[in-house]
Design an enzyme around this catalytic site. Structure first.
Site, PDB file in Angstrom:
ATOM      1  N   GLU A  27      31.366  31.309  38.306  1.00  0.00           N
ATOM      2  CA  GLU A  27      32.369  31.677  39.304  1.00  0.00           C
ATOM      3  C   GLU A  27      32.770  30.469  40.131  1.00  0.00           C
ATOM      4  O   GLU A  27      31.924  29.692  40.570  1.00  0.00           O
ATOM      5  CB  GLU A  27      31.799  32.774  40.207  1.00  0.00           C
ATOM      6  CG  GLU A  27      32.751  33.302  41.252  1.00  0.00           C
ATOM      7  CD  GLU A  27      32.101  34.381  42.099  1.00  0.00           C
ATOM      8  OE1 GLU A  27      32.455  35.564  41.943  1.00  0.00           O
ATOM      9  OE2 GLU A  27      31.231  34.043  42.934  1.00  0.00           O
ATOM     10  N   TYR A  82      40.827  32.312  42.950  1.00  0.00           N
ATOM     11  CA  TYR A  82      39.514  32.765  42.427  1.00  0.00           C
ATOM     12  C   TYR A  82      39.515  32.678  40.905  1.00  0.00           C
ATOM     13  O   TYR A  82      40.476  33.079  40.243  1.00  0.00           O
ATOM     14  CB  TYR A  82      39.229  34.211  42.843  1.00  0.00           C
ATOM     15  CG  TYR A  82      37.978  34.773  42.187  1.00  0.00           C
ATOM     16  CD1 TYR A  82      36.737  34.665  42.803  1.00  0.00           C
ATOM     17  CD2 TYR A  82      38.047  35.381  40.923  1.00  0.00           C
ATOM     18  CE1 TYR A  82      35.595  35.150  42.187  1.00  0.00           C
ATOM     19  CE2 TYR A  82      36.895  35.861  40.307  1.00  0.00           C
ATOM     20  CZ  TYR A  82      35.674  35.744  40.939  1.00  0.00           C
ATOM     21  OH  TYR A  82      34.551  36.206  40.322  1.00  0.00           O
TER      22      TYR A  82
END
Length: 387
Positions: free
Chosen positions: A196, A108
């Site tokens: 993101e 992530y």
């Protein structure tokens, strides 16, 4: 402002971030052609402004073009319901088709603004492919953060520190550092409020790709980015929110029954909290701002009452720059024009409050007046419950 995954990936590609080969399609025939061109296994991904698509059936793997076409026919036009869409869901109108990858590990990466430090913060985790909130709750030690001094920028040492910290193999740290730097440059230069990559994937071949991407942008900076504004998809936004933006109003639709009109974001949050405390649920966040005109107040009230779920209205205004008499006059105009059938509770405090209360009284309309926030919340919840 939000944009689609494929649009986010197009932006990241400009800044040197590796993304899978692919293209967007608007019908099943286009999906077939793109799949044929890519060859082999492909991912068929619904494009909506919400996360959690995979669990809701919005991301599927196809072994060939025929299977991709079949998946697309079922997916296009369906209502995709995820935790972020609410029960009404989002209609799938476009699909991203991407070449399959040999995935070895998922990570992530994300960038957000930390309001307390007034800096961007880079977030990284070895736990990719799931909501970062879940990782934070379950394994907070697996979340790494690097704050970025705006005067210095994102340093190479910070990128390497994050890459090693989340377990990127030594041979891939250089690639990871370049990718992170590209992500930061996109975030900074495009005035994003969120950037993101979830997941960032390491392939068996040792390459790193942004398998999914999400970018949100600061509305106040869009005048600097007409190329971003062109990416806006009105079909993904609530019609009332679109209408409110045309009048310079901050409106967000919620799931409750008590409509709220306030001036100031802080007061709006406090008003929603006290409605919940009184046993009700707010139907919206509506901030008319500190310097709204009489016409803006009228438009705000009309937008608020256009929501059929609203069973009662709380107007909670603290008059500083904004005068209470301006608010009262705008509300009276709107009520007379619309013919309101729901109870309205008004709490005015501050500049010209006496004049505002007199305007409400002289209107001979059925307003319920409250002096304090607690009293106002209790009254509107009780009235809204009665219908």
């Amino acid at each position: 402002m939000k944009i689609h995954e494929y649009q986010s990936k197009n932006i990241l590609r400009e800044f040197g971030v590796n993304v899978p080969r692919g293209a967007v399609a608007y019908n099943a025939d286009e999906v077939y052609e793109i799949s044929q061109r890519l060859g082999g296994v492909v991912a068929v991904k619904a494009q909506i402004h919400a996360g959690g698509r995979g669990k809701a059936g919005g991301v599927k793997i196809a072994r060939n073009a025929e299977e991709a076409e079949s998946i697309a026919r079922a997916m296009l036009g369906m209502k995709l319901i995820t935790p972020q869409t609410g029960s009404q869901g989002k209609e799938v109108q476009r699909i991203l088709v991407e070449a399959g990858l040999n995935i070895k590990k998922e990570y992530y990466l994300g960038l957000v603004i930390d309001r307390s430090s007034q800096q961007a913060v880079f977030i990284a985790s070895s736990e990719g492919g799931v909501d970062i909130e879940e990782v934070a709750a379950r394994s907070p030690d697996k979340i790494l953060k690097e704050r970025i001094d705006p005067a210095v920028g994102f340093g190479g040492y910070q990128a390497r520190k994050l890459a090693f910290g989340i377990g990127i193999p030594a041979a891939g740290v250089g690639k990871a550092s370049r990718l992170m730097t590209g992500l930061y440059r996109a975030f900074e230069q495009k005035d994003a409020s969120l950037a993101e990559i979830n997941p960032l994937v390491l392939t068996e071949e040792g390459d790193l790709y942004a398998l999914d991407a999400k970018m949100n942008f600061d509305d106040n900076a869009l005048y600097r980015h007409p190329e971003i504004l062109e990416l806006r998809d009105f079909s993904e936004e609530d019609p009332l929110e679109i209408r409110a933006s045309r009048f310079g109003l901050n409106y967000i639709k919620l799931d409750g029954t008590v409509g709220c009109m306030v001036n100031g974001a802080g007061l709006a949050m406090a008003t929603m909290d006290i409605i919940k405390h009184a046993g009700g649920n707010p139907a919206n966040f509506l901030d008319v701002g500190g310097g709204a005109s009489r016409e803006q107040v009228k438009n705000a009230f009309q937008i608020l009452l256009s929501d059929p779920s609203v069973k009662g209205v709380l107007i909670n205004i603290f008059g500083g720059i904004m005068r209470c008499d301006i608010v009262a006059a705008g509300v009276v105009e709107a009520v007379k024009a619309i013919g309101v059938q729901v109870p309205i509770v008004v709490r005015l405090q501050g500049t010209n409050v006496e004049q505002g209360q007199e305007i409400l009284k002289q209107s001979e309309l059925n307003f319920t007046v409250a002096e304090e926030m607690k009293d106002a919340a209790e009254k509107v919840v009780r009235l809204a419950t009665r219908g």
